[in-house]
Write a protein that holds these residues in place. Structure first.
Motif, PDB file in Angstrom:
ATOM      1  N   ILE A 166       0.862  -1.171   0.000  1.00  0.00           N
ATOM      2  CA  ILE A 166       0.000   0.000   0.000  1.00  0.00           C
ATOM      3  C   ILE A 166       0.905   1.228   0.000  1.00  0.00           C
ATOM      4  O   ILE A 166       1.791   1.366   0.846  1.00  0.00           O
ATOM      5  N   SER A 167       0.695   2.103  -0.953  1.00  0.00           N
ATOM      6  CA  SER A 167       1.554   3.279  -1.097  1.00  0.00           C
ATOM      7  C   SER A 167       0.769   4.536  -0.752  1.00  0.00           C
ATOM      8  O   SER A 167      -0.410   4.684  -1.103  1.00  0.00           O
ATOM      9  N   ARG A 168       1.473   5.443  -0.082  1.00  0.00           N
ATOM     10  CA  ARG A 168       0.899   6.734   0.301  1.00  0.00           C
ATOM     11  C   ARG A 168       1.628   7.827  -0.472  1.00  0.00           C
ATOM     12  O   ARG A 168       2.855   7.839  -0.549  1.00  0.00           O
ATOM     13  N   ASN A 169       0.867   8.754  -1.024  1.00  0.00           N
ATOM     14  CA  ASN A 169       1.456   9.850  -1.793  1.00  0.00           C
ATOM     15  C   ASN A 169       0.649  11.112  -1.538  1.00  0.00           C
ATOM     16  O   ASN A 169      -0.208  11.495  -2.333  1.00  0.00           O
ATOM     17  N   GLU A 170       0.934  11.760  -0.394  1.00  0.00           N
ATOM     18  CA  GLU A 170       0.220  12.984  -0.039  1.00  0.00           C
ATOM     19  C   GLU A 170       1.112  13.854   0.831  1.00  0.00           C
ATOM     20  O   GLU A 170       2.085  13.385   1.428  1.00  0.00           O
ATOM     21  N   LYS A 171       0.807  15.081   0.848  1.00  0.00           N
ATOM     22  CA  LYS A 171       1.629  16.010   1.612  1.00  0.00           C
ATOM     23  C   LYS A 171       1.501  15.710   3.101  1.00  0.00           C
ATOM     24  O   LYS A 171       0.415  15.685   3.652  1.00  0.00           O
ATOM     25  N   ALA A 172       2.649  15.520   3.742  1.00  0.00           N
ATOM     26  CA  ALA A 172       2.639  15.239   5.184  1.00  0.00           C
ATOM     27  C   ALA A 172       4.056  15.374   5.707  1.00  0.00           C
ATOM     28  O   ALA A 172       5.039  15.215   4.964  1.00  0.00           O
ATOM     29  N   TYR A 173       4.166  15.668   6.970  1.00  0.00           N
ATOM     30  CA  TYR A 173       5.456  15.736   7.635  1.00  0.00           C
ATOM     31  C   TYR A 173       6.116  14.359   7.592  1.00  0.00           C
ATOM     32  O   TYR A 173       5.447  13.339   7.618  1.00  0.00           O
ATOM     33  N   ILE A 174       7.442  14.332   7.513  1.00  0.00           N
ATOM     34  CA  ILE A 174       8.159  13.085   7.282  1.00  0.00           C
ATOM     35  C   ILE A 174       7.899  12.035   8.352  1.00  0.00           C
ATOM     36  O   ILE A 174       7.958  10.829   8.075  1.00  0.00           O
ATOM     37  N   PHE A 175       7.598  12.462   9.569  1.00  0.00           N
ATOM     38  CA  PHE A 175       7.326  11.487  10.635  1.00  0.00           C
ATOM     39  C   PHE A 175       5.840  11.343  10.940  1.00  0.00           C
ATOM     40  O   PHE A 175       5.469  10.667  11.893  1.00  0.00           O
ATOM     41  N   ALA A 176       4.979  11.995  10.127  1.00  0.00           N
ATOM     42  CA  ALA A 176       3.545  11.976  10.414  1.00  0.00           C
ATOM     43  C   ALA A 176       2.901  10.702   9.886  1.00  0.00           C
ATOM     44  O   ALA A 176       3.062  10.370   8.707  1.00  0.00           O
ATOM     45  N   GLY A 181       5.499   3.505   1.661  1.00  0.00           N
ATOM     46  CA  GLY A 181       4.624   2.370   1.435  1.00  0.00           C
ATOM     47  C   GLY A 181       4.678   1.414   2.606  1.00  0.00           C
ATOM     48  O   GLY A 181       5.578   1.479   3.453  1.00  0.00           O
ATOM     49  N   ARG A 182       3.715   0.516   2.633  1.00  0.00           N
ATOM     50  CA  ARG A 182       3.671  -0.476   3.698  1.00  0.00           C
ATOM     51  C   ARG A 182       3.243  -1.817   3.119  1.00  0.00           C
ATOM     52  O   ARG A 182       2.265  -1.916   2.365  1.00  0.00           O
ATOM     53  N   ASP A 183       4.005  -2.835   3.466  1.00  0.00           N
ATOM     54  CA  ASP A 183       3.696  -4.216   3.065  1.00  0.00           C
ATOM     55  C   ASP A 183       2.735  -4.795   4.087  1.00  0.00           C
ATOM     56  O   ASP A 183       3.091  -4.962   5.257  1.00  0.00           O
ATOM     57  N   VAL A 184       1.514  -5.095   3.657  1.00  0.00           N
ATOM     58  CA  VAL A 184       0.470  -5.554   4.569  1.00  0.00           C
ATOM     59  C   VAL A 184       0.208  -7.034   4.311  1.00  0.00           C
ATOM     60  O   VAL A 184      -0.206  -7.425   3.208  1.00  0.00           O
ATOM     61  N   PRO A 185       0.441  -7.896   5.306  1.00  0.00           N
ATOM     62  CA  PRO A 185       0.181  -9.334   5.130  1.00  0.00           C
ATOM     63  C   PRO A 185      -1.215  -9.718   5.613  1.00  0.00           C
ATOM     64  O   PRO A 185      -1.679  -9.251   6.658  1.00  0.00           O
ATOM     65  N   ILE A 186      -1.880 -10.544   4.827  1.00  0.00           N
ATOM     66  CA  ILE A 186      -3.167 -11.114   5.221  1.00  0.00           C
ATOM     67  C   ILE A 186      -3.140 -12.602   4.897  1.00  0.00           C
ATOM     68  O   ILE A 186      -2.719 -13.000   3.814  1.00  0.00           O
ATOM     69  N   THR A 187      -3.591 -13.410   5.842  1.00  0.00           N
ATOM     70  CA  THR A 187      -3.629 -14.854   5.634  1.00  0.00           C
ATOM     71  C   THR A 187      -5.071 -15.339   5.639  1.00  0.00           C
ATOM     72  O   THR A 187      -5.829 -15.045   6.565  1.00  0.00           O
ATOM     73  N   LEU A 188      -5.431 -16.058   4.592  1.00  0.00           N
ATOM     74  CA  LEU A 188      -6.759 -16.660   4.488  1.00  0.00           C
ATOM     75  C   LEU A 188      -6.619 -18.167   4.620  1.00  0.00           C
ATOM     76  O   LEU A 188      -5.792 -18.778   3.937  1.00  0.00           O
ATOM     77  N   ARG A 189      -7.415 -18.759   5.462  1.00  0.00           N
ATOM     78  CA  ARG A 189      -7.371 -20.206   5.667  1.00  0.00           C
ATOM     79  C   ARG A 189      -8.510 -20.862   4.893  1.00  0.00           C
ATOM     80  O   ARG A 189      -9.664 -20.416   4.970  1.00  0.00           O
ATOM     81  N   VAL A 190      -8.180 -21.913   4.157  1.00  0.00           N
ATOM     82  CA  VAL A 190      -9.164 -22.579   3.292  1.00  0.00           C
ATOM     83  C   VAL A 190      -9.177 -24.060   3.644  1.00  0.00           C
ATOM     84  O   VAL A 190      -8.159 -24.752   3.515  1.00  0.00           O
ATOM     85  N   ASP A 191     -10.320 -24.545   4.087  1.00  0.00           N
ATOM     86  CA  ASP A 191     -10.464 -25.961   4.410  1.00  0.00           C
ATOM     87  C   ASP A 191     -10.792 -26.753   3.141  1.00  0.00           C
ATOM     88  O   ASP A 191     -11.653 -26.354   2.345  1.00  0.00           O
ATOM     89  N   SER A 192     -10.085 -27.854   2.971  1.00  0.00           N
ATOM     90  CA  SER A 192     -10.320 -28.780   1.850  1.00  0.00           C
ATOM     91  C   SER A 192     -10.476 -28.034   0.520  1.00  0.00           C
ATOM     92  O   SER A 192     -11.512 -28.124  -0.148  1.00  0.00           O
ATOM     93  N   PRO A 193      -9.481 -27.286   0.131  1.00  0.00           N
ATOM     94  CA  PRO A 193      -9.615 -26.503  -1.102  1.00  0.00           C
ATOM     95  C   PRO A 193      -9.649 -27.392  -2.345  1.00  0.00           C
ATOM     96  O   PRO A 193      -9.186 -28.532  -2.342  1.00  0.00           O
ATOM     97  N   ALA A 194     -10.214 -26.836  -3.407  1.00  0.00           N
ATOM     98  CA  ALA A 194     -10.119 -27.457  -4.728  1.00  0.00           C
ATOM     99  C   ALA A 194      -8.776 -27.028  -5.310  1.00  0.00           C
ATOM    100  O   ALA A 194      -8.621 -25.897  -5.770  1.00  0.00           O
ATOM    101  N   ALA A 195      -7.810 -27.925  -5.248  1.00  0.00           N
ATOM    102  CA  ALA A 195      -6.442 -27.566  -5.618  1.00  0.00           C
ATOM    103  C   ALA A 195      -6.317 -27.377  -7.125  1.00  0.00           C
ATOM    104  O   ALA A 195      -7.033 -27.997  -7.923  1.00  0.00           O
TER     105      ALA A 195
END
Length: 961
Positions: free
Chosen positions: A189-199, A233-247
């Motif tokens: 996720i990328s941010r591109n807006e005016k803001a203080y460097i530590f904000a 930018g920020r690398d955001v991890p999300i894990t989805l669990r799938v039971d008995s998937p159709a491989a």
């Protein structure tokens, strides 16, 4: 917003002319009235208004493109990207007169951020200079046509400017038991807006949703996320669990829909979506595995190319290729030697096809001791992986093609592993035991079956032979030993399979316009592997155009350039069939109630019950019973197909065999084999009755001897030692016979001959040579009831090319003629392709019948696509003309019922003479199918003149009506 369509184009012959004439072409004031319309996407060399295509090495011409488009007002205050799916080789781009950048890589997709340059709500002018020769252009040249231009789609994408989803990577993994899975989503996720460097930014949410057939399978939301600094930018991890998937596998191409939604300031601002497959790939234990199971790759190499459009391929071309491949039991495509259009890979996901995707290094892979080229390597690597990393069909990365390994390669391998640790990597051509650990798979090229056997027996890594059988040329005497190589390699756990070179002839449709057309073999000296000469593989459109595969360089396909299957396509289909018949002949005892035919399920994931067996039991040419059956067997397990045997009787008079078609669920034929029943000798068609067998009669005339036995009359020319005529029951069936030690050679056979110091016309070499009688002897044996004639004959083309033949003719009292032949060829050649006797049959022939393998032509090492049977075709039928390897017997019949029946030949082939008549080549010796540029690997299949000085064999002519 697509920018495909009509653009304007001009061409400069070289860089100097380009700078002088078009140096300011991107400015609004430039006079572009001389520019011509051109389609985008397209290659300018497939449009004969502009330039000729060149093989391998591009010309120095530069192309100049202009395009005006209206940008919608909605692009205001948005982040706007200009995407190019592919420009060969280099694209320098201006928008509204401003240079926005340059990209040097011909086969990878790229984009520019044009947010500051585009004019929303107004007319915009796009200008692109396309160069063919840049520092890294050899990475984009291969043994194929160099086809410049904007040949893939161009489009504009807009996203939110302040906060947006820049990219999403997806990895899937199973648990230890391969029951349940996780889908790991990594969103940048990328941010591109005016803001203080530590904000920090206000909190945003990211929600991932996995669905299948409209049903939600899993969902998860990452909440209260922020990004510090206005440009970060920020690398955001999300894990989805799938039971008995159709491989996902190539046999079960199950796909899910993954959607990632971004919420900011309590509003939905951006969505990313894709279709993904749940599968993993590993090389655990030195075995290539998909979803934990070993897989075997039945592959072909493929160029992303079509004769009508060059590399500007479209969905109909991709689908046509994949449908034909799947029909031929191909389950793997190696993308040689670059990433194809993205749409092709996505169709592989959908239809089920494993893909070996290649990082494009082309001929430049041999230059990587030059450090300055590292930039080009890493760019191509990054763009290839980032575009296609989420594609389930891609199971292996190929890092370049043939060549050495350098420190740049090693750094690239480590970069590749960092970008994508989920897939194994191979380096095509390299199978050294000391390869670095970043190379997971060995990938030898064009090894013999015996060498594959030795390698696979001792390997600690999986083996994929990324090129292993070469379909050079359109003839029937090439593409040898595919079956032997594939079976030998895949018999080992480490042997994962291989890819044939190549799917389709590398042919382009080219207009003739009165220019010279070269023949691919006879005119090899008149075209180069780097030229634009017209070399006709096929002449089309009443001679106005040709299909040009550049002769010896690109005629490598198992299908023609227009995708018409060649004989090699059917061989591939048979060898790659995932249902394997384990017997070609089975024993049979009288009163046996059923036949049991062993069949192995060679699928990796599907049960054998997914196919149907449709069988027909034959007595000679007659079908006597049929039926269907289904069998159940897990992958790699053998089952028994049972066929009733009550109608099998009187073996002494008849031949029995079961013809069995394996049908897919859609009714299409996966493969077809026949199984011969019993091991008894082959019954011959009944000979004319001889009431009181007596010794043959000899009749002598000037320069001729006739031997009459029963209804057969054999005439010999005592001046030449050859047969001059054969008659059965008073009907003439042949007008003579002569020696064979040659035939016009195929591409693979001819290549080493063309390197000989002395050259001959290899199409007519040792053909139609007058015989010179050396000795003649005739003897009558009253006790044996036979006449024996021995004739030694010399066939001299010149002092360096002489063949001496000794004919031992024996005529029995039943009218059978046995011809035992000893041939001593002393030729200025490396080999002979075949040897035997050619019978002249005249114009009255109307049918060819044989017992043996058919109906397709066959040769030693190329028999998988044939099956045993009793075959009969009108001589006008193409199936009558092909080579018949090892027939039990073969017969030609004239319109008035006269027949020439031959048994005991190693091979036979119907042909034609200069007068429009027919000939029958009866062969005592025949070389097998060649392999790439090399002779057959098995010595018994190669007629080597350096190792063998005398060739001996025999066959019989049997008098039948």
């Amino acid at each position: 917003m697509s920018l495909d369509g009509q653009w304007r184009f001009a061409l400069a012959s070289n860089a100097e002319a380009a700078d002088a004439k078009f140096g300011k072409f991107y400015e609004a004031s430039f006079d572009s009235s001389a520019f011509a319309p051109i389609a985008v996407p397209s290659n300018w060399t497939t449009d004969d208004r502009f330039d000729e295509p060149r093989y391998r090495r591009p010309s120095e011409a530069d192309g100049f493109y202009l395009h005006s488009f209206d940008a919608p007002e909605t692009l205001k205050d948005r982040r706007v990207l200009l995407h190019f799916d592919g420009v060969w080789v280099s694209a320098e781009v201006w928008l509204n007169g401003k240079n926005i950048g340059r990209h040097d890589s011909g086969f990878t997709s790229f984009a520019f951020d044009i947010s500051k340059n585009i004019k929303p709500g107004k007319k915009n002018q796009l200008a692109v200079r396309v160069r063919q020769r840049v520092q890294s252009h050899r990475f984009d040249t291969n043994d194929d046509w160099s086809l410049p231009g904007i040949y893939r789609s161009v489009w504009i994408e807009d996203t939110p400017r302040e906060l947006f989803i820049e990219s999403v990577g997806v990895r899937t993994a199973f648990d230890y038991e391969y029951r349940n899975a996780t889908v790991e989503v990594r969103a940048m996720i990328s941010r591109n807006e005016k803001a203080y460097i530590f904000a920090p930014s206000p909190p945003f949410e990211l929600r991932a949703t996995l669905t299948r057939d409209g049903k939600t399978i899993a969902t998860h939301t990452y909440t209260a996320a922020t990004i510090t600094s206005g440009h970060n930018g920020r690398d955001v991890p999300i894990t989805l669990r799938v039971d008995s998937p159709a491989a996902w596998t190539a046999e079960t191409p199950n796909l899910y829909d993954l959607r990632v939604d971004l919420y900011y300031h309590d509003k939905h601002v951006h969505t990313w979506s894709d279709r993904i497959g749940i599968r993993d790939v590993s090389t655990t234990g030195g075995v290539l595995r998909v979803n934990g199971r070993p897989v075997k790759l039945r592959g072909v190499n493929r160029h992303d190319e079509h004769p009508d459009v060059g590399r500007a391929t479209r969905a109909e071309h991709w689908r046509q290729d994949l449908e034909l491949m799947k029909a031929a039991n191909i389950n793997t495509v190696r993308c040689s030697h670059y990433p194809p259009a993205e749409g092709f890979i996505r169709l592989c996901d959908e239809m089920g096809m494993y893909v070996l995707s290649e990082i494009p290094l082309g001929y430049g892979g041999s230059d990587l001791n030059n450090p300055i080229l590292a930039e080009g390597v890493y760019l191509r690597l990054h763009e290839t992986v980032m575009r296609d990393r989420n594609r389930p069909s891609i199971i292996v990365w190929n890092f370049g093609n043939e060549g050495a390994i350098t420190s740049i390669h090693l750094a690239g391998l480590r970069m590749l592993k960092g970008l994508d640790p989920t897939r194994p990597v191979l380096k095509p051509f390299r199978a050294d035991t000391h390869l670095p650990p970043e190379i997971d798979i060995l990938a030898p090229h064009y090894w013999s079956a015996a060498d594959y056997d030795r390698l696979a027996a001792d390997s600690r890594r999986p083996i994929i032979t990324t090129e292993y059988s070469h379909a050079l040329g359109p003839g029937e005497f090439d593409f040898g030993e595919l079956e032997q190589r594939f079976d030998t390699l895949t018999a080992h756990p480490t042997g994962a399979g291989g890819c044939i070179w190549i799917w389709a002839d590398q042919g382009l449709r080219r207009p003739v316009n009165g220019r010279q057309i070269l023949h691919p073999m006879r005119d090899k000296k008149h075209y180069t592997p780097y030229g634009a000469e017209l070399v006709a593989e096929n002449i089309i459109e009443n001679g106005a155009a040709i299909i040009d595969a550049h002769g010896n360089d690109g005629a490598d396909g198992i299908v023609n350039a227009d995708r018409t299957p060649q004989r090699d396509y059917w061989e591939t289909k048979a060898v790659y069939a995932p249902v394997r018949f384990l017997a070609e002949r089975i024993a049979f005892n009288a009163n046996q109630p059923v036949l049991r035919i062993p069949i192995r399920n060679d699928h990796d994931f599907l049960d054998l019950n997914t196919v149907t067996f449709a069988w027909t039991l034959h007595r000679d040419a007659e079908p006597i019973e049929n039926g269907t059956a289904t069998l159940a067997a897990p992958p790699h397990v053998t089952a028994q197909l049972e066929i009733p045997a009550a109608k099998i009787t009187d073996f002494a008079q008849h031949v029995y065999y079961a013809d069995i078609a394996v049908l897919r669920a859609d009714g299409s034929e996966m493969t077809r084999k026949s199984v011969r029943i019993g091991y008894e000798s082959t019954p011959q068609p009944a000979a004319p009755a001889v009431a009181n067998p007596a010794a043959p009669k000899i009749e002598k005339r000037a320069s001729a001897v006739s031997v009459v036995a029963g209804e057969a009359c054999y005439e010999f020319n005592t001046a030449t030692g050859e047969i001059s005529a054969i008659s059965i029951a008073g009907k003439r069936v042949t007008d003579g016979a002569t020696l064979l030690v040659w035939r016009p050679v195929d591409y693979g056979e001819r290549n080493p001959l063309d390197k000989r110091e002395r050259q001959y016309d290899w199409d007519t070499f040792m053909q139609n040579i007058a015989p010179r009688l050396v000795s003649w002897n005739i003897a009558e044996s009253a006790n044996a009831g036979a006449v024996r004639i021995t004739a030694t004959v010399e066939y001299r083309a010149d002092d360096r090319n002489i063949a001496r033949a000794t004919y031992n003719y024996t005529v029995t009292n039943t009218g059978v003629l046995r011809i035992a032949l000893e041939i001593e060829p002393k030729l200025d050649a490396l080999f002979i392709p075949e040897a035997g006797v050619e019978f002249s049959l005249g114009k009255n022939l109307n049918r060819l019948t044989w017992l043996g393998y058919g109906p397709l032509n066959s040769i030693a090492g190329k028999t998988a696509a044939t099956r045993f049977g009793w075959w009969s075709y009108a001589t006008a039928d193409a199936l009558a003309r092909g080579n018949k390897w090892n027939p039990d017997w073969i017969r030609v019949t004239t319109a008035d019922g006269a027949s020439l029946h031959v048994r005991g030949a190693q091979a036979a082939r119907l042909g034609g003479d200069a007068n429009g008549g027919y000939t029958l080549r009866v062969l005592t010796h025949q070389s097998g199918g060649w392999t790439k540029l090399f002779p057959p690997e098995r010595p018994e299949w190669y007629l080597d003149l350096e190792k063998t000085k005398k060739f001996s064999g025999a066959f019989e002519v049997v008098p039948v009506r």
